[in-house]
Design a protein around this motif. Structure first.
Motif, PDB file in Angstrom:
ATOM      1  N   GLY A 155      76.196  28.919  79.491  1.00 33.90           N
ATOM      2  CA  GLY A 155      76.809  28.031  78.516  1.00 33.90           C
ATOM      3  C   GLY A 155      78.296  28.224  78.338  1.00 33.90           C
ATOM      4  O   GLY A 155      79.028  27.291  78.030  1.00 33.90           O
ATOM      5  N   ASN A 156      78.772  29.454  78.545  1.00 32.71           N
ATOM      6  CA  ASN A 156      80.207  29.688  78.424  1.00 32.71           C
ATOM      7  C   ASN A 156      80.926  29.430  79.744  1.00 32.71           C
ATOM      8  O   ASN A 156      82.115  29.686  79.857  1.00 32.71           O
ATOM      9  N   GLY A 157      80.184  28.938  80.776  1.00 29.71           N
ATOM     10  CA  GLY A 157      80.785  28.630  82.069  1.00 29.71           C
ATOM     11  C   GLY A 157      80.906  29.811  82.998  1.00 29.71           C
ATOM     12  O   GLY A 157      81.527  29.726  84.045  1.00 29.71           O
ATOM     13  N   ARG A 158      80.312  30.947  82.621  1.00 29.42           N
ATOM     14  CA  ARG A 158      80.472  32.150  83.428  1.00 29.42           C
ATOM     15  C   ARG A 158      79.139  32.808  83.722  1.00 29.42           C
ATOM     16  O   ARG A 158      78.786  33.809  83.124  1.00 29.42           O
ATOM     17  N   ALA A 159      78.405  32.264  84.659  1.00 31.20           N
ATOM     18  CA  ALA A 159      77.217  32.943  85.158  1.00 31.20           C
ATOM     19  C   ALA A 159      77.698  34.091  86.052  1.00 31.20           C
ATOM     20  O   ALA A 159      78.903  34.267  86.273  1.00 31.20           O
ATOM     21  N   LEU A 160      76.780  34.870  86.586  1.00 32.74           N
ATOM     22  CA  LEU A 160      77.144  36.043  87.377  1.00 32.74           C
ATOM     23  C   LEU A 160      78.073  35.678  88.539  1.00 32.74           C
ATOM     24  O   LEU A 160      79.054  36.374  88.810  1.00 32.74           O
ATOM     25  N   GLY A 161      77.792  34.576  89.217  1.00 32.47           N
ATOM     26  CA  GLY A 161      78.641  34.164  90.340  1.00 32.47           C
ATOM     27  C   GLY A 161      80.071  33.907  89.913  1.00 32.47           C
ATOM     28  O   GLY A 161      81.028  34.311  90.584  1.00 32.47           O
ATOM     29  N   ALA A 162      80.259  33.226  88.801  1.00 31.01           N
ATOM     30  CA  ALA A 162      81.602  32.926  88.301  1.00 31.01           C
ATOM     31  C   ALA A 162      82.320  34.203  87.868  1.00 31.01           C
ATOM     32  O   ALA A 162      83.524  34.346  88.093  1.00 31.01           O
ATOM     33  N   VAL A 163      81.599  35.125  87.254  1.00 28.64           N
ATOM     34  CA  VAL A 163      82.210  36.388  86.831  1.00 28.64           C
ATOM     35  C   VAL A 163      82.731  37.142  88.053  1.00 28.64           C
ATOM     36  O   VAL A 163      83.869  37.617  88.074  1.00 28.64           O
TER      37      VAL A 163
END
Length: 171
Positions: free
Chosen positions: A94-102
């Motif tokens: 929801g904050n736009g940061r799943a593990l891949g994005a992190v």
């Protein structure tokens, strides 16, 4: 006369990242994530999806072993696993940061103004891990063009966008 916004972006970000500077629909500048970062983020998210599906299938196999489930129920449960895993993973998105994005240093945001994805995150993860790969495979198999439509979300390079804003560069 002062330095142009384009020249300032090149000085602050370098030429490659400066080429990815664009604006949200509200006029705020940002740096779109490069293809490599977007692929890494997708690959990690897809790996989490596959791991979740494998775990779900193993749990289902264990339940079937003790309860001797009907074949139709197993098929329905398998289909549910394929949709439930990305939806549950999307809750974390929801904050736009799943593990891949992190791990890739990106954030998926609304194209309208850079806001968080929010309640549509489970749907976005389902599209990202199941529907888009299926669509791309179908297009490759049947030979079709890219589907039409407009973007609702975009992947932002967090570090470069932060440097852009710190230098007060507007497009």
């Amino acid at each position: 006369m002062g330095e142009s916004p384009k020249d300032r972006a090149v000085r602050v970000l370098g030429p490659r990242a400066a080429k990815r500077v664009t604006v949200f629909r509200d006029g705020t500048s940002y740096v779109e994530a490069g293809a490599g970062r977007q692929f890494v983020a997708w690959l990690v998210d897809f790996a989490v999806f596959v791991l979740g599906v494998v775990t779900g299938v193993l749990v289902l196999a264990g339940v079937d072993r003790t309860a001797n489930l009907d074949g139709g129920l197993i098929a329905l449960a398998m289909l549910a696993i394929l949709f439930a895993v990305p939806m549950l993973y999307g809750v974390c998105y929801g904050n736009g940061r799943a593990l891949g994005a992190v791990l890739a240093g990106t954030r998926l945001v609304r194209i309208s103004g850079g806001g968080r994805i929010g309640k549509k995150a489970p749907w976005a993860m389902l599209i990202r891990t199941v529907l888009m790969p299926a669509l791309l495979a179908a297009m490759h198999t049947w030979g079709g063009g890219a589907p039409g439509g407009s973007l609702a979300r975009v992947s932002v390079d967090i570090g470069a966008t932060g440097r852009l804003r710190a230098a007060d560069v507007t497009r």
